[in-house]
Design an enzyme around this catalytic site. Sequence first.
Site, short mmCIF file in Angstrom:
data_model
loop_
_atom_site.label_atom_id
_atom_site.label_comp_id
_atom_site.label_asym_id
_atom_site.label_seq_id
_atom_site.Cartn_x
_atom_site.Cartn_y
_atom_site.Cartn_z
N HIS A 1 -2.09 1.13 -8.87
CA HIS A 1 -2.40 1.51 -10.25
C HIS A 1 -3.85 1.96 -10.38
O HIS A 1 -4.73 1.53 -9.63
CB HIS A 1 -2.17 0.32 -11.19
CG HIS A 1 -0.71 0.03 -11.42
ND1 HIS A 1 0.26 0.98 -11.26
CD2 HIS A 1 -0.07 -1.10 -11.82
CE1 HIS A 1 1.44 0.46 -11.55
NE2 HIS A 1 1.27 -0.80 -11.88
N HIS B 1 11.38 -5.10 7.04
CA HIS B 1 11.16 -5.82 5.78
C HIS B 1 12.44 -6.48 5.30
O HIS B 1 12.42 -7.63 4.83
CB HIS B 1 10.64 -4.84 4.73
CG HIS B 1 10.24 -5.50 3.44
ND1 HIS B 1 11.15 -5.89 2.50
CD2 HIS B 1 9.02 -5.82 2.94
CE1 HIS B 1 10.52 -6.44 1.47
NE2 HIS B 1 9.22 -6.41 1.71
N HIS C 1 0.83 -1.21 0.00
CA HIS C 1 0.00 0.00 0.00
C HIS C 1 0.86 1.26 0.00
O HIS C 1 0.40 2.33 -0.38
CB HIS C 1 -0.92 0.00 1.22
CG HIS C 1 -2.10 -0.90 1.07
ND1 HIS C 1 -3.07 -1.04 2.04
CD2 HIS C 1 -2.47 -1.71 0.06
CE1 HIS C 1 -3.99 -1.89 1.63
NE2 HIS C 1 -3.64 -2.32 0.43
N ASP C 2 2.10 1.14 0.45
CA ASP C 2 3.03 2.27 0.43
C ASP C 2 3.64 2.44 -0.95
O ASP C 2 3.92 3.56 -1.38
CB ASP C 2 4.12 2.03 1.47
CG ASP C 2 5.17 3.13 1.52
OD1 ASP C 2 4.93 4.22 0.97
OD2 ASP C 2 6.24 2.91 2.12
N ASP D 1 8.37 5.60 1.66
CA ASP D 1 8.19 6.92 2.23
C ASP D 1 6.99 6.93 3.19
O ASP D 1 6.57 7.98 3.66
CB ASP D 1 8.01 7.98 1.15
CG ASP D 1 6.75 7.76 0.31
OD1 ASP D 1 6.12 6.68 0.44
OD2 ASP D 1 6.40 8.66 -0.47
N THR E 1 2.98 7.46 -4.03
CA THR E 1 4.40 7.75 -4.16
C THR E 1 5.17 6.45 -3.95
O THR E 1 4.82 5.65 -3.09
CB THR E 1 4.85 8.79 -3.12
OG1 THR E 1 4.42 8.37 -1.82
CG2 THR E 1 4.24 10.14 -3.42
N SER F 1 3.86 6.32 2.65
CA SER F 1 2.67 7.02 2.13
C SER F 1 1.37 6.35 2.55
O SER F 1 0.33 6.99 2.55
CB SER F 1 2.74 7.13 0.61
OG SER F 1 2.81 5.85 0.00
N TRP G 1 8.02 3.57 -3.21
CA TRP G 1 9.02 3.08 -2.26
C TRP G 1 8.72 3.48 -0.82
O TRP G 1 7.60 3.85 -0.48
CB TRP G 1 10.43 3.49 -2.69
CG TRP G 1 11.45 2.45 -2.30
CD1 TRP G 1 12.62 2.68 -1.64
CD2 TRP G 1 11.40 1.04 -2.53
NE1 TRP G 1 13.29 1.49 -1.44
CE2 TRP G 1 12.56 0.47 -1.98
CE3 TRP G 1 10.45 0.19 -3.13
CZ2 TRP G 1 12.82 -0.89 -2.02
CZ3 TRP G 1 10.72 -1.16 -3.18
CH2 TRP G 1 11.90 -1.69 -2.62
#
Length: 235
Positions: free
Chosen positions: A10, A163, A5-6, A62, A58, A64, A60
């Site tokens: 699409h 991760h 989800h980060d 971050d 956005t 989001s 990778w």
Amino acid sequence: KFQIHDWFNHEESAEKVNIPLQKDDKWITEHMSLHRTKADVTLDPSDIKCPGYKNANTAWWDGSQIYGSSEAMTKVLRGNDPDGKLVLDEHKMGTFLPRDNDGNPLTGFNSNWWIGMEILHALFALEHNAICDALRKEYPDWSGDKIFDTARMVNCALMAKIHTTEWTPAVLVHPALKIGMSANWWGIVGPTLTKAFGRLFNNRSEIISGIPGSGAEQDGVPFSLTEEFVSVYRM
């Protein structure tokens, strides 16, 4: 799913794909209907055969999914707290994500929602606020913006570390992969020396001391995720 989800989301087209199901499947209809992914604008004839897709998030690490993919959404989630904290809903039973007028969770990304997502989003929102408290205590003169931005970076690094050094080796259990993922984070120096002394001689080498704290070189290309990456994680 929390990490995905980060990373990417699409756009959907109006066209649907009907996936046939087994006769004994307990789904409410005879098939599962999903929207087909919307291809991006064709810029070159090769795009017809190998289309690209817009990413609504956005890319990778971050955070989001927690902080939002736009400045406007980030401002809503942060509120007016002078210490850079995220808005949370505190009750006697515990602290939860706030809700909008329709009862949906107010967070950076709330599609495909279930209790697992609720727990992880709330957990890392709480972690962000705990980091803010620690930063305010250590740096009382910092502005709320600086505390927020720094706490977000620390929180994202924590997710990336989990991760890299824990989740991936647990899912893909192999000695070689464990060594490789550890080297990604700690370099050939390893965690023991790095934890004790930091990056040796303040080196900037990923090989020696891992990616965190190393130099960033994108070779003039804006960062993005390849469709191959998306396809693998969709599985």
